[in-house]
Design an enzyme around this catalytic site. Sequence first.
Site, PDB file in Angstrom:
ATOM      1  N   HIS A 145       0.873  -1.182   0.000  1.00  0.00           N
ATOM      2  CA  HIS A 145       0.000   0.000   0.000  1.00  0.00           C
ATOM      3  C   HIS A 145       0.911   1.234   0.000  1.00  0.00           C
ATOM      4  O   HIS A 145       2.021   1.175   0.520  1.00  0.00           O
ATOM      5  CB  HIS A 145      -0.840  -0.058   1.283  1.00  0.00           C
ATOM      6  N   ASP A 222       3.165  -4.435   7.921  1.00  0.00           N
ATOM      7  CA  ASP A 222       1.942  -3.649   7.775  1.00  0.00           C
ATOM      8  C   ASP A 222       0.781  -4.633   7.879  1.00  0.00           C
ATOM      9  O   ASP A 222       0.479  -5.355   6.926  1.00  0.00           O
ATOM     10  CB  ASP A 222       1.971  -2.938   6.423  1.00  0.00           C
ATOM     11  N   GLN A 225      -4.437  -5.123   6.773  1.00  0.00           N
ATOM     12  CA  GLN A 225      -5.435  -6.028   6.173  1.00  0.00           C
ATOM     13  C   GLN A 225      -5.367  -7.430   6.761  1.00  0.00           C
ATOM     14  O   GLN A 225      -6.070  -8.331   6.283  1.00  0.00           O
ATOM     15  CB  GLN A 225      -5.241  -6.095   4.655  1.00  0.00           C
ATOM     16  N   LYS A 248     -10.346  -0.606  10.442  1.00  0.00           N
ATOM     17  CA  LYS A 248     -10.523  -1.769   9.561  1.00  0.00           C
ATOM     18  C   LYS A 248     -10.863  -3.021  10.364  1.00  0.00           C
ATOM     19  O   LYS A 248     -11.177  -4.059   9.811  1.00  0.00           O
ATOM     20  CB  LYS A 248      -9.256  -2.005   8.735  1.00  0.00           C
ATOM     21  N   CYS A 386      -4.871   2.650  -3.538  1.00  0.00           N
ATOM     22  CA  CYS A 386      -3.614   3.154  -2.932  1.00  0.00           C
ATOM     23  C   CYS A 386      -2.502   2.131  -3.108  1.00  0.00           C
ATOM     24  O   CYS A 386      -1.670   1.937  -2.210  1.00  0.00           O
ATOM     25  CB  CYS A 386      -3.787   3.504  -1.456  1.00  0.00           C
TER      26      CYS A 386
HETATM   27  C1  LIG Z   1      -2.352  -2.732   3.542  1.00  0.00           C
HETATM   28  C2  LIG Z   1      -2.665  -1.360   4.064  1.00  0.00           C
HETATM   29  N1  LIG Z   1      -1.734  -0.688   4.716  1.00  0.00           N
HETATM   30  C3  LIG Z   1      -1.955   0.532   5.215  1.00  0.00           C
HETATM   31  C4  LIG Z   1      -3.164   1.144   5.065  1.00  0.00           C
HETATM   32  C5  LIG Z   1      -3.368   2.504   5.636  1.00  0.00           C
HETATM   33  O1  LIG Z   1      -4.322   2.480   6.646  1.00  0.00           O
HETATM   34  P1  LIG Z   1      -4.824   3.831   7.287  1.00  0.00           P
HETATM   35  O2  LIG Z   1      -5.294   4.694   6.153  1.00  0.00           O
HETATM   36  O3  LIG Z   1      -5.931   3.404   8.188  1.00  0.00           O
HETATM   37  O4  LIG Z   1      -3.680   4.431   8.023  1.00  0.00           O
HETATM   38  C6  LIG Z   1      -4.182   0.489   4.380  1.00  0.00           C
HETATM   39  C7  LIG Z   1      -5.482   1.135   4.140  1.00  0.00           C
HETATM   40  O5  LIG Z   1      -6.200   0.803   3.235  1.00  0.00           O
HETATM   41  C8  LIG Z   1      -3.930  -0.800   3.866  1.00  0.00           C
HETATM   42  O6  LIG Z   1      -4.861  -1.489   3.211  1.00  0.00           O
END
Ligand SMILES: Cc1ncc(COP(=O)(O)O)c(C=O)c1O
Length: 428
Positions: A145, A222, A225, A248, A386
Amino acid sequence: MTAVTHPVVREPLHSGVAPASMPGLDLAQIRADFPILAQHINGKNLVYLDNAATSQKPRAVIDAITRYYEQINANIHRGVHTLSVRATEAHDTARLTVRRFINAADTREIIFVRGATEAINLVAQTYGRKHVAAGDEVLITAMEHHSNIVPWQILCEEKGAHLRVAPIDDSGELRLDEFEKLIGPRTKIVAVTHVSNALGTVVPLREMIEMAHKRGVPVLVDGAQAVPHIPVDVQALNCDFYAFSGHKVYGPTGIGVLYGKRALLDAMPPYQGGGDMISSVTFAKTTYNHLPFKFEAGTPDIAGAIALGAALEYIGGLGMDNVAAHEHELLTYASEQVGALEGVRLIGTASMRAGVLSFVMDGVHPHDLGTILDREGIAIRTGHHCAQPVMERFDIPATARASFAVYNTKEEVDALAAGIRKAREVFA
Ligand SMILES: Cc1ncc(COP(=O)(O)O)c(C=O)c1O
């Protein structure tokens, strides 16, 4: 138009859990726990399949927020009065709930942040700035992401370091051999997603962490998900940092978690300066507070942390093994139903997947598909999610993405498939 068939997901979809038996979930009860799901959208039952963007909130979470503001609201840590003590206790309890949920060794390893994005930026700007120098390397994967790309690019630009990217294959699987080759003597940190938000791929995290550790390189995961879908045990994974967002995983927006091994966090400089992160301040010198407060400058999102605690209690109460097994079934069913539709191509067919079904359709732009589905009350996400480098890898501008949560049903997958068929007729 010829039908395009694709390999559907096979056992296991996710790591760590064998979804052998039917899960013991009362879906009707679970759905009743989420008030928003009773809504009609455009005259149709809401079918919410945009959970990878943000999940819906159970009554327990909504009530926790209301109860906090109706009965407890006060600033934490600094007060001797009853409400401040209660707020502090509730905030501490939330941290304990997070610790248990991801099986961290110590509550001092749980840092409350705004979300996964802030957690990753925190590590890049503290650990990264301290340890990464000119000519060094940061290793990520091709399925990250933007939140796990851009903070490292900023760091590398500042330091004159290099971002290395481990490739993925045509199914969206990480090339583990290439990943290993890319861990070199200049690699200072590995930052990888646990589950891809664009492809659903679950990466072989334990092997990757072992490979990095063998070369003395720490690993940030990270987990944005992963935490909503599969059991996560940071000690079993032996990761060094783990980031996720509350919103999430059935909690509110504005709150998230950075887990870090205590020794690493202790040795890191602070992220932001301000109240609460200090133990004493004079104009000559400031000494910093102990963990976790060293990284929590200013008044935190107190209600958010408490509500995140409520969310994790809720989903943990259902049993993450049950949640994973139910979602595994749904994703398998959805892969079969949607993957078999004429003109549909699944993007992301790795052997281990969780939560996400990405696809494109001949002759129908994902945005048009999303608009038509919305008319049917079905919420999916369309775009690059993203994860523009993933789109580039598959040579597509965008995908349609249906993403699942514990409250979704096979009937909703049927509604999705019917909606896609309808879109096809419109554009035929
Ligand atoms: C894999 C992953 N990492 C990071 C993020 C960023 O999350 P946040 O916008 O809640 O900080 C997302 C959000 O869609 C994501 O899917």
